[in-house]
Design an enzyme around this catalytic site. Structure first.
Site, mmCIF file in Angstrom:
data_model
loop_
_atom_site.group_PDB
_atom_site.id
_atom_site.type_symbol
_atom_site.label_atom_id
_atom_site.label_comp_id
_atom_site.label_asym_id
_atom_site.label_seq_id
_atom_site.Cartn_x
_atom_site.Cartn_y
_atom_site.Cartn_z
ATOM 1 C CG HIS A 127 -1.344 -1.620 1.408
ATOM 2 N ND1 HIS A 127 -3.431 -1.704 1.009
ATOM 3 C CD2 HIS A 127 -1.319 -1.958 2.414
ATOM 4 C CE1 HIS A 127 -3.046 -2.959 1.509
ATOM 5 N NE2 HIS A 127 -2.307 -3.586 2.135
ATOM 6 C CG ASP A 171 1.426 -4.428 4.652
ATOM 7 O OD1 ASP A 171 -0.028 -3.808 4.233
ATOM 8 O OD2 ASP A 171 0.640 -5.666 5.801
ATOM 9 N NE ARG A 218 -10.991 -7.193 8.075
ATOM 10 C CZ ARG A 218 -10.819 -6.521 8.096
ATOM 11 N NH1 ARG A 218 -10.915 -5.444 7.354
ATOM 12 N NH2 ARG A 218 -9.175 -6.624 8.158
ATOM 13 C CG HIS A 239 -1.894 -9.666 6.142
ATOM 14 N ND1 HIS A 239 0.426 -9.374 6.202
ATOM 15 C CD2 HIS A 239 -2.260 -9.164 5.443
ATOM 16 C CE1 HIS A 239 -0.323 -8.387 5.789
ATOM 17 N NE2 HIS A 239 -1.339 -8.130 5.247
ATOM 18 C CD GLN A 291 -1.198 0.582 4.541
ATOM 19 O OE1 GLN A 291 0.047 0.471 5.612
ATOM 20 N NE2 GLN A 291 -1.997 1.124 4.860
ATOM 21 C CE1 TYR A 344 -6.780 1.472 1.766
ATOM 22 C CE2 TYR A 344 -5.477 -0.404 1.879
ATOM 23 C CZ TYR A 344 -5.674 0.720 2.256
ATOM 24 O OH TYR A 344 -5.243 0.615 3.030
HETATM 25 ZN ZN ZN Z 1 -1.834 -5.214 3.103
#
Ligand code: ZN
Length: 469
Positions: free
Chosen positions: A70, A332, A220, A281, A73, A133
């Site tokens: 991502h 990540d 989820r 993960h 981040q 996203y």
């Molecule tokens: Zn991730």
């Protein structure tokens, strides 16, 4: 000369004193790049340097795929390492991470991703899978160009030379029992149709070294009907399909409560997994789940530095390895950006837990070297994660390479047979003196030509992002 010819004036010949071919070090390796395609045309061990060749100064490794990123981040790395309340966990980290996500413009993302991708090249990755996203403007409305944020990532990849697998993410709800997104998730909203349109637009742009698949944020975040519809729409498509699966015990519990199944168990029962699927993960997995994933041919993406940083837990590495699962590495949240350090942390987690050494080695299978076994598995598993049929030093694979820096303190004087062991377990800091992608050196003398300018722009963007309100 032994027949390795410089076929056209434009083909490039490289020769290294040793190179990683067919899963082991081999001596005197000549490699020919097909200039038109940027793929390896020929790889030949055990030859003297052919005439007209460029002799590389150190051992040669294929680059690794970074299978989970991502990029935004990166702007948050190092800024969440203080605990102000009684408890700090994944979920409190995520609330703070969302606040960063809400501040990220396309221009800021481009600056952050360019710095990140330069660092990933320095860290030995030549391809990165973006689990993307952050689709819409900060107010949640689509940008006039719905791919504005994707284009920022593509420009960053183009500026650095790294290969990019763009994975637009299906993100529809805040949790199993929450039909809508949270207010601070408004930039993520999408549906199956838009997702496929965005994927097709990225493919149609035909930017060199950019391809596209799709991602599902998690069980989820996407209802079962949408996952089923996406699955039908992807029949016959070869692109990778990534999803976060079982990072936190709380999401395992929520999935059990909502569906009666654990996340990996649910996936195995409801989705026809195959080699396109990448389970990011798969931390909390039972022995049966591990065996089921291995049988399906799906891949598992492990992100050791982020999983450690977020307190996710340790996964059963010996079982994943022993089951023959396709494995790859991701960085990540980008608290770590070099794959040798990720492999070390992956092994050290197991050593600390099991109180044994060289847990990932397999002497019974004539694989006594921990670093070699982990590296080879990640090399092999990165290819499907990024949508490649071939990867590494073999004809038809993209001509990517890393030249080890034999002057790096951890590698000084180390016997050639142990270079990979010393790289992973005894080398701190950067250890690649040259990195090539698609037939071209993109990094020389340990840095990109534009590294200083990229860093300056990143620092200015960070100052803006973190300026007091
Ligand atoms: Zn991730």
């Amino acid at each position: 000369m032994t027949g390795l010819a410089n076929d056209t004036l434009h083909d490039t010949l490289l020769w290294a004193p040793q190179a990683w071919v067919d899963g082991r070090w081999q001596a005197g390796v000549a490699l020919r790049i097909d200039a038109a395609s940027g793929l390896w045309a020929e790889v030949r061990p055990d030859v003297p340097p052919p005439p007209g060749t460029r002799v590389l100064p150190g051992p040669l490794l294929p680059g690794l795929v970074n299978a989970h990123s991502h990029a935004f981040q990166r702007a948050f790395a190092g800024l969440a390492e203080r605990r102000e309340g009684e408890n700090d966990d994944f979920w409190s980290w995520r609330d703070r991470m969302y606040a960063v996500a809400l501040r990220m413009s396309p221009e800021a993302l481009e600056a952050v991703a360019t710095q990140l991708y330069a660092e990933l090249l320095q860290g030995g990755y030549t391809q990165v899978c973006e689990f993307h996203y952050l689709h819409h403007a900060p107010d949640g409305r689509p940008y006039p160009d719905p791919l504005a944020m994707s284009h920022a990532l593509m420009r960053a990849a183009g500026a650095t030379g790294i290969g990019l697998t763009l994975l637009p993410v299906l993100y529809q709800r805040a949790g199993f029992t929450q039909p809508a997104l949270r207010e601070d998730q408004r930039r993520f909203a999408t549906d199956v149709e838009r997702l496929l349109t965005w994927r097709d637009s990225v493919r149609a742009a035909r930017q060199p070294c950019v391809n596209a698949g799709v991602a599902i944020h998690s069980l989820r975040a996407a209802p079962a009907e949408a996952i089923a519809r996406l699955q039908r729409a992807l029949e016959g498509d070869a692109g990778p399909i990534h999803l976060h699966i079982a990072e936190q015990t709380a999401e395992v519990d929520d999935c059990l409560a909502a569906t009666g199944r654990r996340p990996i168990e649910w996936l195995l029962q409801n989705v026809a997994l195959d080699a396109r699927w990448q389970l990011v993960h798969a931390t909390h997995a039972t022995a049966d789940e591990i065996d089921g994933v291995a049988r399906s041919g799906a891949g598992v993406v492990i992100c050791p530095s982020t999983e450690a940083n977020l307190g996710d837990g340790l996964t059963d590495v010996p079982r994943w390895l022993g089951a023959g699962t396709v494995l790859s590495i991701g960085s990540d949240s980008h608290v770590g950006r070099q794959w040798p350090a990720e492999l070390k942390l992956l092994e050290y987690g197991q050593r600390l837990q099991l109180r044994r050494r060289n847990v990932a080695a397999a002497p019974q299978a004539q694989q006594p070297a921990t670093a070699a076994r982990l590296y080879q598995r990640m090399l092999h598993g990165g290819a499907p994660a990024a949508g490649f049929a071939r990867w590494g030093f073999e004809p038809g694979a993209r001509a990517d390479w890393l030249v080890l820096d034999l002057q790096a303190p951890g590698l000084l004087g180390v016997p050639a047979s142990h270079a990979l062991d010393a790289l992973v377990f005894a080398t701190e800091g950067l250890a690649f003196v040259e990195v090539g992608v698609a037939g071209h050196p993109v990094l020389r003398d340990g840095a990109l030509p534009a590294q200083a300018a990229i860093a300056q722009r990143f620092a200015a963007t960070m100052a803006e992002l973190w300026a007091p309100a």
